[in-house]
Motif scaffolding. Structure first.
Motif, PDB file in Angstrom:
ATOM      1  N   LEU A 132      18.374   0.565   3.701  1.00  0.00           N
ATOM      2  CA  LEU A 132      17.259  -0.159   3.105  1.00  0.00           C
ATOM      3  C   LEU A 132      16.007   0.721   3.103  1.00  0.00           C
ATOM      4  N   ILE A 133      15.048   0.347   2.279  1.00  0.00           N
ATOM      5  CA  ILE A 133      13.799   1.081   2.142  1.00  0.00           C
ATOM      6  C   ILE A 133      12.673   0.186   2.649  1.00  0.00           C
ATOM      7  N   ASN A 134      11.828   0.724   3.485  1.00  0.00           N
ATOM      8  CA  ASN A 134      10.724  -0.050   4.043  1.00  0.00           C
ATOM      9  C   ASN A 134       9.511  -0.005   3.122  1.00  0.00           C
ATOM     10  N   VAL A 135       9.034  -1.174   2.760  1.00  0.00           N
ATOM     11  CA  VAL A 135       7.803  -1.317   1.990  1.00  0.00           C
ATOM     12  C   VAL A 135       6.740  -1.866   2.932  1.00  0.00           C
ATOM     13  N   ILE A 136       5.582  -1.227   2.975  1.00  0.00           N
ATOM     14  CA  ILE A 136       4.515  -1.638   3.889  1.00  0.00           C
ATOM     15  C   ILE A 136       3.435  -2.362   3.095  1.00  0.00           C
ATOM     16  N   ALA A 137       3.208  -3.615   3.463  1.00  0.00           N
ATOM     17  CA  ALA A 137       2.160  -4.434   2.834  1.00  0.00           C
ATOM     18  C   ALA A 137       1.044  -4.674   3.841  1.00  0.00           C
ATOM     19  N   GLU A 138      -0.182  -4.706   3.358  1.00  0.00           N
ATOM     20  CA  GLU A 138      -1.343  -4.841   4.243  1.00  0.00           C
ATOM     21  C   GLU A 138      -2.162  -6.075   3.883  1.00  0.00           C
ATOM     22  N   LEU A 139      -2.854  -6.593   4.893  1.00  0.00           N
ATOM     23  CA  LEU A 139      -3.809  -7.694   4.710  1.00  0.00           C
ATOM     24  C   LEU A 139      -5.118  -7.284   5.361  1.00  0.00           C
ATOM     25  N   ASN A 140      -6.208  -7.326   4.602  1.00  0.00           N
ATOM     26  CA  ASN A 140      -7.522  -6.953   5.111  1.00  0.00           C
ATOM     27  C   ASN A 140      -8.193  -8.132   5.815  1.00  0.00           C
ATOM     28  N   THR A 193       0.803  -1.219   0.000  1.00  0.00           N
ATOM     29  CA  THR A 193       0.000   0.000   0.000  1.00  0.00           C
ATOM     30  C   THR A 193       0.838   1.273   0.000  1.00  0.00           C
ATOM     31  N   ARG A 194       2.071   1.198   0.491  1.00  0.00           N
ATOM     32  CA  ARG A 194       2.901   2.399   0.519  1.00  0.00           C
ATOM     33  C   ARG A 194       4.358   2.006   0.812  1.00  0.00           C
ATOM     34  N   THR A 195       5.228   2.971   0.616  1.00  0.00           N
ATOM     35  CA  THR A 195       6.629   2.810   0.990  1.00  0.00           C
ATOM     36  C   THR A 195       6.995   3.957   1.920  1.00  0.00           C
ATOM     37  N   SER A 196       8.068   3.760   2.653  1.00  0.00           N
ATOM     38  CA  SER A 196       8.520   4.824   3.540  1.00  0.00           C
ATOM     39  C   SER A 196       9.011   6.005   2.714  1.00  0.00           C
ATOM     40  N   ALA A 197       8.974   7.166   3.317  1.00  0.00           N
ATOM     41  CA  ALA A 197       9.349   8.390   2.602  1.00  0.00           C
ATOM     42  C   ALA A 197      10.852   8.622   2.598  1.00  0.00           C
ATOM     43  N   ALA A 198      11.590   7.843   3.381  1.00  0.00           N
ATOM     44  CA  ALA A 198      13.031   8.066   3.481  1.00  0.00           C
ATOM     45  C   ALA A 198      13.744   6.721   3.579  1.00  0.00           C
ATOM     46  N   ILE A 199      15.032   6.733   3.286  1.00  0.00           N
ATOM     47  CA  ILE A 199      15.872   5.532   3.366  1.00  0.00           C
ATOM     48  C   ILE A 199      16.448   5.441   4.779  1.00  0.00           C
ATOM     49  N   ASN A 200      16.462   4.237   5.317  1.00  0.00           N
ATOM     50  CA  ASN A 200      17.029   4.026   6.643  1.00  0.00           C
ATOM     51  C   ASN A 200      18.511   4.362   6.615  1.00  0.00           C
ATOM     52  N   SER A 201      18.935   5.314   7.438  1.00  0.00           N
ATOM     53  CA  SER A 201      20.316   5.797   7.405  1.00  0.00           C
ATOM     54  C   SER A 201      21.307   4.761   7.931  1.00  0.00           C
TER      55      SER A 201
END
Length: 437
Positions: A278-286, A266-274
């Motif tokens: 790595l970049i956080n991708v957020i996945a959802e389950l309804n 559904t979304r990704t983080s707005a910034a890279i982990n310093s």
């Protein structure tokens, strides 16, 4: 002297006759036929180049967490008089359900006092309005024009109105405090923990338990920048009705059985982990406890899952075994008819243990890509191609020059290669050594 001469003559005669006979035999002996055999080529394994679509799949892991989770705490102080039987660890709760209730007697009295204050303020305002009307009438009878606001008692009426508004605010505050004696659930969900007990005293902000919503759970999946590109997602991505995120397959061991759930990014983080880059991708389950469950097994918060994310699709690529790609962008192709090796440069798109996907105008579908290690390879090198067939057998391609000489033809053997028709012992030894590598 007379006795030596006959001996010498006899020896010379024998030598002349023997030498002549040897020369005669040499001349008359038939010459051996010389076979015009080409040198045997290096035996190498090969597999056909095929055509297929490339679908990127990114693997990541993360912990399931609820999208909404709150601490249950009162906004006022008081003694606990009621705790819902559903407000226990693991209990199911409904939106608007009373979880905890505080003693309301003190707050009910506060409402009564506030109501009394409102009545007094209303009476005072009514009195001021009547006195103002009398004052205005008196001024008219006295013939006073343009009297001052004070003479018309306007400040007194404004003060009475303000007092009434204050009394009404105090009543609203008392009603609000009375309503806050009941702590209700803000959503449908489950109870993670609970510490409330009847008879205990609760202070404002004191945590009486933790609850979380069961409508949506999410998993934070850290991936690299290259993997983000394979998914076709930009940084700070947010899914919409028109642009949906990639589908995600979650798997985890639950109750000794492997379970699967299907969600979506559904979304990704707005910034890279310093720290990790790595970049956080957020996945959802309804509805993880309902329709989203796997045969009744929910994807519960706290569960550690493996996620497989479906990325972009690139169509109509050529695919060869990964071992056929050399020096980063070169592929070795065997010509079975000529028994020669050809080296081409390709545009490599992606490679993994399952194969190498590439573009090339020189390599055709069905060409034999060589997988055996070859030292000091060059275009035109003499080889014998051993093709691995889908059924596990090995097909030996004899070069055209060997077939014209009548020495053999294409044959098939099992994967062990114990009997390869048309190859000599040296070729079989090379095959065995190469296959072992």
């Amino acid at each position: 002297m007379n006795r030596v001469l006959p001996i010498i003559v006899t020896v010379l005669t024998v030598l002349i006759i023997g030498g002549g006979g040897f020369m005669l035999l040499t001349v008359l002996q038939p010459k051996p036929e010389q076979a015009d055999e080409p040198p045997a080529g290096l035996s190498v394994f090969a597999e056909q180049v095929v055509q297929d679509d490339l679908v990127f799949t990114v693997e990541a892991q993360g912990e399931v967490r609820p999208q909404r989770e709150v601490a249950v705490s009162p906004q006022i102080s008081g003694r606990i008089s009621y705790v819902s039987p559903d407000f226990i660890d693991g209990g199911f709760i409904r939106k608007g359900q009373v979880l905890v209730r505080l003693e309301a007697a003190d707050y009910e009295l506060g409402v009564v006092r506030a109501q009394s204050g409102v009545a007094s303020a209303e009476q005072r305002l009514a009195r001021e309005v009547a006195e103002a009307e009398i004052a205005i009438q008196d001024l008219k009878e006295l013939g006073i024009e343009n009297p001052s606001p004070l003479a018309r008692r306007e400040p007194q009426m404004a003060e009475a109105r303000a007092s009434l508004e204050s009394a009404r605010a105090q009543l609203a505050d008392a009603n609000l405090a009375l309503g806050r004696t009941a702590v209700v659930a803000p959503f449908d969900g489950r109870v993670r923990s609970e510490t409330a007990n009847i008879g205990g005293f609760a202070s404002p902000g004191q945590v009486l338990g933790q609850i979380f919503a069961t409508d949506i759970v999410e998993v934070v999946l850290p991936i690299t920048d290259a993997q983000l590109g394979q998914l076709g997602l930009p940084l700070a991505f947010a899914a919409t009705d028109a642009v949906k995120g990639p589908e995600v397959l979650f798997t985890a061991q639950v109750g000794g059985q492997m379970r699967e759930w299907t969600g979506r990014v559904t979304r990704t983080s707005a910034a890279i982990n310093s720290r990790t880059r790595l970049i956080n991708v957020i996945a959802e389950l309804n509805d993880p406890y309902g329709e989203g469950a796997d045969d009744g097994a929910p994807m519960a918060p706290g569960l550690f899952v493996t996620a497989s994310l479906q990325g972009d699709r690139i169509e109509d690529l050529k695919v060869a075994p990964r071992g056929a790609i050399r020096s980063g962008n070169q592929i070795y192709i065997g010509d079975p008819s000529d028994g020669e090796l050809h080296i081409y440069e390709v545009d490599l798109v992606y490679s993994d243990p399952d194969g190498a996907w590439f573009h090339s105008d020189e390599v055709e579908i069905g060409d034999l890509a060589l997988t055996s290690p070859i030292q000091a390879a060059f275009s035109g090198m003499s080889i014998t191609v051993l093709e691995r067939m889908p059924d596990g057998s090995i097909k030996t391609h004899e070069p055209q020059r060997n077939r014209e000489a009548g020495e053999g033809q294409d044959t098939e053997t099992d994967e062990t290669g114990e009997a390869l028709a048309g190859t000599d012992s040296a070729e079989q030894a090379s095959l065995t050594s190469t296959e072992g590598e």
